[in-house]
Design a protein around this motif. Structure first.
Motif, PDB file in Angstrom:
ATOM      1  N   GLY A  10       0.810  -1.212   0.000  1.00 39.35           N
ATOM      2  CA  GLY A  10       0.000   0.000   0.000  1.00 39.35           C
ATOM      3  C   GLY A  10       0.843   1.261   0.000  1.00 39.35           C
ATOM      4  N   ALA A  11       1.936   1.255   0.738  1.00 43.80           N
ATOM      5  CA  ALA A  11       2.812   2.431   0.772  1.00 43.80           C
ATOM      6  C   ALA A  11       3.461   2.670  -0.595  1.00 43.80           C
ATOM      7  N   ILE A  32      -1.318   1.080 -10.960  1.00 46.34           N
ATOM      8  CA  ILE A  32      -1.380   1.232  -9.500  1.00 46.34           C
ATOM      9  C   ILE A  32      -2.593   0.520  -8.917  1.00 46.34           C
ATOM     10  N   ILE A  33      -3.721   0.609  -9.598  1.00 46.66           N
ATOM     11  CA  ILE A  33      -4.954   0.010  -9.070  1.00 46.66           C
ATOM     12  C   ILE A  33      -4.815  -1.509  -8.907  1.00 46.66           C
ATOM     13  N   PRO A  34      -4.306  -2.256  -9.905  1.00 50.35           N
ATOM     14  CA  PRO A  34      -4.131  -3.702  -9.664  1.00 50.35           C
ATOM     15  C   PRO A  34      -3.140  -4.014  -8.542  1.00 50.35           C
ATOM     16  N   LEU A  35      -2.093  -3.195  -8.412  1.00 51.37           N
ATOM     17  CA  LEU A  35      -1.144  -3.393  -7.318  1.00 51.37           C
ATOM     18  C   LEU A  35      -1.840  -3.207  -5.970  1.00 51.37           C
ATOM     19  N   ALA A  36      -2.682  -2.189  -5.873  1.00 50.64           N
ATOM     20  CA  ALA A  36      -3.408  -1.952  -4.622  1.00 50.64           C
ATOM     21  C   ALA A  36      -4.446  -3.043  -4.371  1.00 50.64           C
ATOM     22  N   ILE A  37      -5.021  -3.605  -5.433  1.00 51.10           N
ATOM     23  CA  ILE A  37      -5.973  -4.705  -5.254  1.00 51.10           C
ATOM     24  C   ILE A  37      -5.258  -5.921  -4.675  1.00 51.10           C
ATOM     25  N   VAL A  58      -5.992   3.782  -1.552  1.00 53.86           N
ATOM     26  CA  VAL A  58      -5.208   3.979  -2.780  1.00 53.86           C
ATOM     27  C   VAL A  58      -6.056   3.648  -4.006  1.00 53.86           C
ATOM     28  N   ILE A  59      -6.877   2.612  -3.915  1.00 52.62           N
ATOM     29  CA  ILE A  59      -7.755   2.260  -5.031  1.00 52.62           C
ATOM     30  C   ILE A  59      -8.728   3.400  -5.316  1.00 52.62           C
ATOM     31  N   VAL A  60      -9.303   3.972  -4.274  1.00 57.23           N
ATOM     32  CA  VAL A  60     -10.238   5.090  -4.451  1.00 57.23           C
ATOM     33  C   VAL A  60      -9.532   6.280  -5.087  1.00 57.23           C
TER      34      VAL A  60
END
Length: 73
Positions: A10-11, A32-37, A58-60
């Motif tokens: 997340g960081a 970034i979104i798939p990484l945060a998922i 982060v996803i939001v």
């Protein structure tokens, strides 16, 4: 231990999301979104909720940035 891994993911995603707010770098949110998922899934496997919540935040951020830039209609 899984919560620490989720917090680290997340960081890293949050740092990249902040960089993606610069003009012409909005496309980075698609990465970034798939990484945060992935980080959120790891966070769901732990007992603590801090890592999961960070990754959901982060996803939001990534989705809102994509909507502002026209990446998601």
């Amino acid at each position: 231990m899984l919560n620490v891994v989720s917090l680290l993911i997340g960081a890293v995603a949050l740092v990249f999301a902040i960089v993606a707010f610069l003009p012409l770098l909005g496309w980075a949110n698609w990465l970034i979104i798939p990484l945060a998922i992935i980080g959120a899934v790891v966070g769901m496997l732990s007992r603590s909720t801090a890592g999961r919540n960070l990754n959901l935040f982060v996803i939001v951020i990534g989705v809102v940035r994509l909507m502002l830039g026209g990446g998601i209609l």
